[in-house]
Scaffold this active site. Structure first.
Site, PDB file in Angstrom:
ATOM      1  N   HIS A 145       7.177  65.319 131.429  1.00 61.70           N
ATOM      2  CA  HIS A 145       7.268  63.865 131.568  1.00 61.70           C
ATOM      3  C   HIS A 145       6.732  63.150 130.330  1.00 61.70           C
ATOM      4  O   HIS A 145       7.190  62.056 129.984  1.00 61.70           O
ATOM      5  CB  HIS A 145       6.497  63.436 132.824  1.00 61.70           C
ATOM      6  CG  HIS A 145       6.662  61.999 133.169  1.00 61.70           C
ATOM      7  ND1 HIS A 145       7.900  61.407 133.330  1.00 61.70           N
ATOM      8  CD2 HIS A 145       5.754  61.015 133.381  1.00 61.70           C
ATOM      9  CE1 HIS A 145       7.732  60.121 133.626  1.00 61.70           C
ATOM     10  NE2 HIS A 145       6.450  59.857 133.659  1.00 61.70           N
ATOM     11  N   SER A 170       8.924  55.892 132.804  1.00 64.17           N
ATOM     12  CA  SER A 170       8.135  56.130 134.004  1.00 64.17           C
ATOM     13  C   SER A 170       8.025  54.840 134.828  1.00 64.17           C
ATOM     14  O   SER A 170       9.042  54.241 135.151  1.00 64.17           O
ATOM     15  CB  SER A 170       6.767  56.667 133.589  1.00 64.17           C
ATOM     16  OG  SER A 170       6.140  57.299 134.640  1.00 64.17           O
ATOM     17  N   ASP A 190      11.260  67.513 132.379  1.00 61.80           N
ATOM     18  CA  ASP A 190      10.482  66.546 133.161  1.00 61.80           C
ATOM     19  C   ASP A 190      10.670  66.853 134.651  1.00 61.80           C
ATOM     20  O   ASP A 190      11.707  66.544 135.230  1.00 61.80           O
ATOM     21  CB  ASP A 190      10.956  65.128 132.837  1.00 61.80           C
ATOM     22  CG  ASP A 190      10.135  64.054 133.548  1.00 61.80           C
ATOM     23  OD1 ASP A 190       9.306  64.398 134.414  1.00 61.80           O
ATOM     24  OD2 ASP A 190      10.330  62.869 133.227  1.00 61.80           O
TER      25      ASP A 190
END
Lengths: 219, 368
Positions: free
Chosen positions: B342, B145, B309
């Site tokens: 995610h 991320s 995701d």
């Protein structure tokens, strides 16, 4: 640890890798070169080439699990489709682009071959020969889509969507103006030159496009 | 493995916005031993709400690190082989200087007088830490991320100081959708009367706004499928609907819990600053193309994305991968199967462990 290394450095590559076309391919690749293997599976051939020929290795493989195994071996593999996956590479990025027994599975084989010769100075193509006598006999006597050791699938679940023979490939090479630098024909674990279109189970070609030579290729 | 957060103070840091911050404190932890040649250092980069405590059991809190399942003896980032470093990002609230830190000029917390920071600023500060630790070149930078953004930034800002990069579930630039979610989170904080223009230190913090921002965040970290699996339509402590606006569903209860829990450990202003840094992130930074920027990099790359995701979809990873391939850079790419959305980069340990281990081993071997 050292025993494992010793075993892997045995005299005949084919004994180690098991698949005879791998053996031939690894003998064709010059040390220290840059190699791209299309449909590289779990990276077995590339790992061998890295460790024994010091090549810089890359691979493309569509199957996520195989890609993971290849990366776990330390080989830089890109998860993607061979039919589309070559477009991003610049011209002549590799010394060799390898396509081992996957040509007959691609949707557009000619496009793939042309792309291979764009991104690679040379291409090594291995494919099962549909002209082999057993295939011909199977077709003749059963009257059905041939099933042999090399083509073991039912017609409806075969990954093979294009069937080609040694002669077909030679014709295409002539038509496209590719130079065939080496041709090796395999039956079982033996190489042979006699009546290849009839006798060869697997054909391995080392080809180069003539434009590459004009552009002043290294070798 | 009991670990303790360490601190170092640097005189000053110049920022992309033109301001200079001084002094700057950095909270960091290290795991494993730096080898004699100083070639086995790996910098782990945390995401939005992470901190320096990536692995081991904290001496102070007794809690495991946020990526403890990936970092440790025999794990993906094997601390028997590698020296692993993780620091809290600039703008954070877990020991590194951020908006909740005291401004030495005023003796009060910076609050909104803290300069707006970028991913580039975070990385510049990390580079100072790496210099301080006496490491000339990192074996790898890795993170998911926002951690992945920092990893990418490292390869571009300090190409000769990074042998390998592992950007996971990330992007080379924030998309309008990603900016949009961040903006909703920021607006939730700023709409809370307790936010008070950022001046809430020493009084009641904007807990409702920050909790709401976190709830929105958590929705984007999960997938439709993982939410169905985890909560379904199950009711919370009741057999039938309440016919009021108290908590009916498990999923509501979960989000409330996550929101409330976050308020205890995170500063609302840090949330504003860090999400802004993510939104500003664009690796191309005015250049013609991503490929021309990544051309300068020297690192090997391992790029990982996850099928479910939708916050950082695989196409964003592929943009990075294809730009690298177009410049003939060494890149491995894998889209791992996961239902976790995610969150997968924190949850899917098994497969990541195998590929990270193999990739690092080969990189390390080549350095020799």
């Amino acid at each position: 640890m050292s025993t494992a290394v010793e075993t892997r450095r045995g005299p005949f590559v084919r004994e180690i890798l098991g698949r005879s076309d791998y053996a031939i391919i690894s003998e064709l690749v010059e040390p220290g070169t840059k190699v791209l293997d299309l449909g590289c599976g779990d990276g077995e051939l590339l790992e061998w080439l890295v460790e024994h020929k010091g090549v810089e290795a890359r691979g493309i493989e569509i199957n996520s699990v195989k890609v993971q195994r290849a990366i776990a071996r330390g080989v830089s593999v890109y998860q993607g489709d061979i039919d589309e996956g070559l477009a991003d590479y610049p011209d002549h990025a590799f010394d060799y682009v390898i396509l081992s027994q996957t040509l007959q599975e691609t949707r557009r084989p000619l496009k793939v071959l042309r792309e291979m010769l764009r991104v690679g100075k040379r291409a090594i193509v291995a494919f099962p020969n549909f002209g082999h006598w057993k295939v011909r006999l199977a077709h003749l006597f059963t009257g059905r889509a041939p099933k042999t050791k090399l083509f073991p699938y039912e017609w409806y679940d075969s990954p093979n969507i294009h069937f080609l023979t040694v002669l077909d490939f030679e014709d295409l090479a002539r038509q496209e103006g590719w130079t065939i630098e080496r041709r090796i024909f395999l039956a079982g674990r033996h190489t042979g030159r006699l009546l290849p279109n009839l006798m060869a189970e697997i054909a391995v070609y080392l080809i180069r496009s003539n434009t590459a030579r004009q552009a002043g290729s290294a070798r | 493995m009991i670990v303790q957060t360490q601190y170092v103070r640097f005189d000053s840091l110049s920022l992309d916005c033109g301001a200079t911050l001084s002094p700057v404190d950095v909270a960091y932890e290290t795991y494993g031993e730096l080898n004699r040649e100083r070639t086995n250092a790996i910098l782990i980069l945390h995401a939005l709400s992470g901190d320096a405590h990536a692995a081991g059991i904290s001496h102070e809190t007794g809690k495991p690190g946020w990526w403890d399942n990936m970092i440790g003896p025999g794990k993906g980032f094997d601390t028997d082989k590698y020296f692993v470093i993780c620091s809290n990002v600039l703008g954070g609230c877990r020991g590194t200087t951020g908006p909740s830190s005291i401004n030495p000029a005023t003796g009060c917390p910076y609050a909104l007088s803290f300069p707006v920071i970028t991913i580039g600023d975070m990385v510049r500060l990390q580079n100072m830490l790496i210099d301080y630790l006496g490491i000339e070149r990192l074996l790898a930078v890795a993170g998911g991320s926002m951690g992945g953004m920092q990893a990418l930034q490292w390869t571009v800002a300090y190409p000769d100081k990074v042998a390998a990069a592992i950007p996971i579930a990330t992007t080379a630039r924030h998309s309008p959708q990603q900016i949009a979610f961040n903006e909703v989170g920021r607006q939730a904080i700023m709409a809370d009367p307790d936010w008070n223009g950022g001046n809430y230190y020493g009084r009641r913090p904007p807990a409702r706004g920050l909790a709401l921002a976190r709830m929105i965040g958590h929705i984007t970290y999960m997938s439709d499928e993982s939410m169905r699996e985890k909560f379904g339509r199950r009711l919370r402590d009741k057999d039938r609907y309440g016919f009021d606006f108290s908590v009916d569903f498990e999923v509501e209860s979960y989000l409330h819990y996550r929101g409330a829990q976050f308020v205890d450990r995170f500063d609302a202003n840090s949330y504003l600053y860090i999400t802004k840094a993510m939104d500003y992130f664009d690796l191309t930074n005015g250049s013609a193309s991503l490929a021309s920027v990544l051309e300068k990099t020297q690192a090997r790359f391992l790029v990982i994305s996850f099928t479910s995701d939708w916050l950082y979809p695989s196409y964003q990873s592929l943009e990075i991968v294809n730009a690298l391939r177009s410049r003939n850079r060494d890149v491995a790419y894998c889209e791992l199967n996961s239902n976790y959305g995610h969150d997968a980069f924190l949850v899917e340990v098994g497969e990541q462990t195998e590929i990270v281990r193999g990739f690092l081993a080969r990189t390390f071997e080549r350095l020799r």
